[in-house]
Design an enzyme around this catalytic site. Structure first.
Site: not given
Ligand code: PAF
Length: 282
Positions: A27-28, A179, A188
């Site tokens: 996600g990052h 995502v 997460s």
């Protein structure tokens, strides 16, 4: 960092900031890619990695929050970030020490006063003040033209946009989509707290969103009764306990009585001791 950012500014180089608390995942990495797109190859992408103590309440997971700077640095390099800014607490809050007389300690915060009151703000009343304060500090240190935030923290992104609007902060906020794992779980850093059994039960968040979506396409629904249905659905999982489920206007965050297309759903659920959040536009 600030000297480097000033030098970039003087040379007309555009900067995109990706604020994170580390423990980076795909996600990052997608946020870093959005940042690169915003400034292209001629600009600079800065990733900040800082677990910000002032956005955690005393009973929260600050001390056990996952930290893995070596891996974060490797991922940032592989994804094409130019700089990782990973300050110590001493750099970010140099006056915070108990040894300092109160008159010398930090005493200035940035508080958004309306959007912060609901949802996350109910369970975590001091959280957003910590977020808006540290994000301002990071903006002042890295002097970005763009800053990229993940849509998983929907309320956070809305509050940051409001802060930038209200305080005339010259930063363009970009929100990048959530995502998900192949089975629907939103990525997460806190997912790594889950045991294998809790990991399976954690699917109830994205499944509840899918259920809400089904209901909306069948007929417009009363928000209260849909909330009750979703809560019962989620809590069929023995380790899952709903913190909140909200249906609201995605711009104003105002709760809605009828759940229709375009309404935003956000929910927070404890799975065991781990608090997970998710959201979607229906
Ligand atoms: O979303 C996060 O990881 C944090 O709240 C942020 C924006 C990096 C501020 O500490």
């Amino acid at each position: 960092m600030q000297e480097l950012a000033k030098e970039w500014k003087r040379s007309g180089i555009r900067v995109a900031l990706v604020p994170t608390m580390g423990a980076l995942h795909a996600g990052h990495l997608s946020l870093i890619k959005h940042a690169r797109q915003a400034v292209s190859s001629s600009g600079k992408v800065v990733v900040s990695v800082y677990v910000n103590p002032i956005q955690f309440a005393p009973n929260e997971d600050f001390s056990k929050y996952p930290r893995d700077l070596q891996n974060d640095l490797r991922l940032c390099e592989e994804t094409g970030a130019d700089v990782v800014f990973s300050p110590s607490d001493q750099v970010m809050y140099p006056y915070k020490s108990e040894e300092n007389a109160p008159a010398l300690r930090e005493s200035t915060y940035v508080c958004e006063g309306f959007l912060s009151q609901s949802m996350e703000g109910v369970t975590r009343p001091t959280h957003f003040r910590g977020v808006t304060t540290v994000v301002n500090k990071l903006f002042n240190i890295t002097l970005p033209d763009y800053a990229v935030f993940g849509a998983k923290d929907f309320q956070q992104a809305a509050i940051i946009k409001r802060m930038v609007r209200d305080l005339n902060i010259p930063v363009e906020i970009i929100t990048a989509p959530i995502v998900r794992e192949a089975d629907g779980l939103a990525l997460s850093s806190r997912n790594r707290y889950l045991s294998p059994d809790e990991r399976t039960q954690a699917l109830c968040l994205s499944q509840a969103i899918a259920l809400a979506r089904q209901n909306v396409s069948q007929a417009s629904q009363d928000a209260q009764s849909l909330k009750a249905d979703l809560k019962a659905f989620i809590e069929k999982n023995p380790s899952a306990q709903v913190d909140y489920i909200e249906f609201f206007d995605p711009e104003t965050l105002a709760p809605v009585a009828k759940v229709q297309h375009g309404v935003q759903i956000a929910l927070a659920v404890f799975v065991g001791k781990t608090r997970l959040i998710d959201n979607a536009t229906l």
